[in-house]
Write a protein that holds these residues in place. Structure first.
Motif, PDB file in Angstrom:
ATOM      1  N   SER A  15       1.073  -1.192   0.056  1.00 17.45           N
ATOM      2  CA  SER A  15      -0.091  -0.132  -0.097  1.00 17.45           C
ATOM      3  C   SER A  15       0.831   1.347   0.102  1.00 17.45           C
ATOM      4  O   SER A  15       0.412   2.492  -0.181  1.00 17.45           O
ATOM      5  N   HIS A  16       2.062   1.129   0.334  1.00 14.94           N
ATOM      6  CA  HIS A  16       3.067   2.542   0.291  1.00 14.94           C
ATOM      7  C   HIS A  16       4.131   2.345  -0.788  1.00 14.94           C
ATOM      8  O   HIS A  16       4.874   3.083  -1.000  1.00 14.94           O
ATOM      9  N   LYS A  17       3.899   1.408  -1.855  1.00 11.10           N
ATOM     10  CA  LYS A  17       4.681   1.188  -2.773  1.00 11.10           C
ATOM     11  C   LYS A  17       4.379   2.365  -3.925  1.00 11.10           C
ATOM     12  O   LYS A  17       2.801   2.488  -4.327  1.00 11.10           O
ATOM     13  N   LYS A  18       5.173   3.071  -4.288  1.00 11.44           N
ATOM     14  CA  LYS A  18       4.712   4.150  -5.382  1.00 11.44           C
ATOM     15  C   LYS A  18       5.207   3.868  -6.673  1.00 11.44           C
ATOM     16  O   LYS A  18       6.273   3.091  -7.058  1.00 11.44           O
ATOM     17  N   LEU A  19       4.320   4.203  -7.513  1.00 10.42           N
ATOM     18  CA  LEU A  19       4.384   3.799  -8.995  1.00 10.42           C
ATOM     19  C   LEU A  19       5.300   4.888  -9.614  1.00 10.42           C
ATOM     20  O   LEU A  19       5.055   6.001  -9.437  1.00 10.42           O
ATOM     21  N   ASN A  20       5.844   4.590 -10.817  1.00  8.93           N
ATOM     22  CA  ASN A  20       6.430   5.547 -11.640  1.00  8.93           C
ATOM     23  C   ASN A  20       5.318   6.143 -12.378  1.00  8.93           C
ATOM     24  O   ASN A  20       4.666   5.769 -12.987  1.00  8.93           O
ATOM     25  N   PRO A  21       5.169   7.375 -12.054  1.00 12.69           N
ATOM     26  CA  PRO A  21       4.035   8.373 -12.589  1.00 12.69           C
ATOM     27  C   PRO A  21       4.134   8.216 -14.280  1.00 12.69           C
ATOM     28  O   PRO A  21       3.177   8.205 -14.697  1.00 12.69           O
ATOM     29  N   LYS A  22       5.306   8.045 -14.797  1.00 12.28           N
ATOM     30  CA  LYS A  22       5.124   7.974 -16.318  1.00 12.28           C
ATOM     31  C   LYS A  22       4.517   6.771 -16.726  1.00 12.28           C
ATOM     32  O   LYS A  22       4.107   6.563 -17.786  1.00 12.28           O
ATOM     33  N   LYS A  23       4.510   5.783 -15.914  1.00 16.68           N
ATOM     34  CA  LYS A  23       3.958   4.192 -16.156  1.00 16.68           C
ATOM     35  C   LYS A  23       2.908   4.073 -15.487  1.00 16.68           C
ATOM     36  O   LYS A  23       2.405   2.875 -15.295  1.00 16.68           O
ATOM     37  N   TRP A  34      -1.434  12.175  -4.071  1.00 17.80           N
ATOM     38  CA  TRP A  34      -0.662  13.067  -4.836  1.00 17.80           C
ATOM     39  C   TRP A  34      -0.380  14.198  -4.191  1.00 17.80           C
ATOM     40  O   TRP A  34      -1.216  14.975  -3.246  1.00 17.80           O
ATOM     41  N   THR A  35       0.888  14.836  -4.517  1.00 19.40           N
ATOM     42  CA  THR A  35       1.252  16.361  -3.948  1.00 19.40           C
ATOM     43  C   THR A  35       1.431  17.170  -4.985  1.00 19.40           C
ATOM     44  O   THR A  35       2.163  17.061  -5.962  1.00 19.40           O
ATOM     45  N   ALA A  36       0.660  18.529  -4.654  1.00 18.04           N
ATOM     46  CA  ALA A  36       0.729  19.292  -5.937  1.00 18.04           C
ATOM     47  C   ALA A  36       2.093  20.040  -5.682  1.00 18.04           C
ATOM     48  O   ALA A  36       2.544  20.599  -4.598  1.00 18.04           O
ATOM     49  N   LEU A  37       2.924  20.410  -6.502  1.00 12.36           N
ATOM     50  CA  LEU A  37       4.307  21.034  -6.535  1.00 12.36           C
ATOM     51  C   LEU A  37       4.093  22.535  -6.440  1.00 12.36           C
ATOM     52  O   LEU A  37       5.099  23.250  -5.888  1.00 12.36           O
ATOM     53  N   LYS A  38       3.030  23.019  -6.845  1.00 12.12           N
ATOM     54  CA  LYS A  38       2.681  24.559  -6.931  1.00 12.12           C
ATOM     55  C   LYS A  38       1.319  24.622  -6.220  1.00 12.12           C
ATOM     56  O   LYS A  38       0.366  24.947  -7.007  1.00 12.12           O
ATOM     57  N   ASN A  82       2.917  14.458 -15.115  1.00 14.35           N
ATOM     58  CA  ASN A  82       3.583  15.548 -15.170  1.00 14.35           C
ATOM     59  C   ASN A  82       4.458  15.866 -13.995  1.00 14.35           C
ATOM     60  O   ASN A  82       3.988  16.350 -13.042  1.00 14.35           O
ATOM     61  N   GLU A  83       5.481  15.445 -13.760  1.00 13.82           N
ATOM     62  CA  GLU A  83       6.634  15.618 -12.714  1.00 13.82           C
ATOM     63  C   GLU A  83       6.747  17.016 -12.338  1.00 13.82           C
ATOM     64  O   GLU A  83       7.501  17.151 -11.245  1.00 13.82           O
ATOM     65  N   THR A  84       6.665  17.804 -13.325  1.00 13.11           N
ATOM     66  CA  THR A  84       6.810  19.417 -12.721  1.00 13.11           C
ATOM     67  C   THR A  84       5.600  19.970 -11.941  1.00 13.11           C
ATOM     68  O   THR A  84       5.602  21.110 -11.311  1.00 13.11           O
ATOM     69  N   LYS A  85       4.524  19.297 -11.991  1.00 16.26           N
ATOM     70  CA  LYS A  85       3.169  19.607 -11.207  1.00 16.26           C
ATOM     71  C   LYS A  85       2.788  18.801 -10.146  1.00 16.26           C
ATOM     72  O   LYS A  85       2.515  19.277  -9.266  1.00 16.26           O
ATOM     73  N   TRP A  86       3.091  17.560 -10.209  1.00 17.44           N
ATOM     74  CA  TRP A  86       2.585  16.272  -9.357  1.00 17.44           C
ATOM     75  C   TRP A  86       3.734  15.553  -8.881  1.00 17.44           C
ATOM     76  O   TRP A  86       4.654  15.058  -9.525  1.00 17.44           O
TER      77      TRP A  86
END
Length: 91
Positions: A15-23, A34-38, A82-86
């Motif tokens: 349940s704590h495993k993070k997935l590669n956002p691009k995949k 999710w965490t918003a970077l801005k 989008n790794e610059t946003k999330w």
């Protein structure tokens, strides 16, 4: 008691495993964090609360909810890649 305790390196809590956002597979979206970077309006941490699919399995609706305010927003789920946003998880 020995100071050198053996560690179990094979243990993984799924349940704590993070997935590669691009995949990120769409079927894993529901209840993902999710965490918003801005952040806007002090809303930084979000939870995907709704995901709807068409007959072919494509996402047709994705709703995220801000943890602090409980406000919900419909988004294009691919924006989460989008790794610059999330960033996945609550950081």
């Amino acid at each position: 008691m020995s100071a050198n305790k053996p560690t179990n390196t094979s243990y993984k809590h799924s349940s704590h495993k993070k997935l590669n956002p691009k995949k990120l597979p769409p079927k894993k979206l529901h209840n993902s964090k999710w965490t918003a970077l801005k952040p806007l309006k002090k809303e930084k941490h979000f939870l995907v609360t709704e995901v709807e699919f068409d007959e072919e399995g494509a996402v047709i609706h994705c709703l995220i909810e801000a943890v602090i305010s409980n406000r919900s927003y419909a988004i294009d789920w691919t924006d989460l890649k989008n790794e610059t946003k999330w960033r996945q998880g609550w950081n």
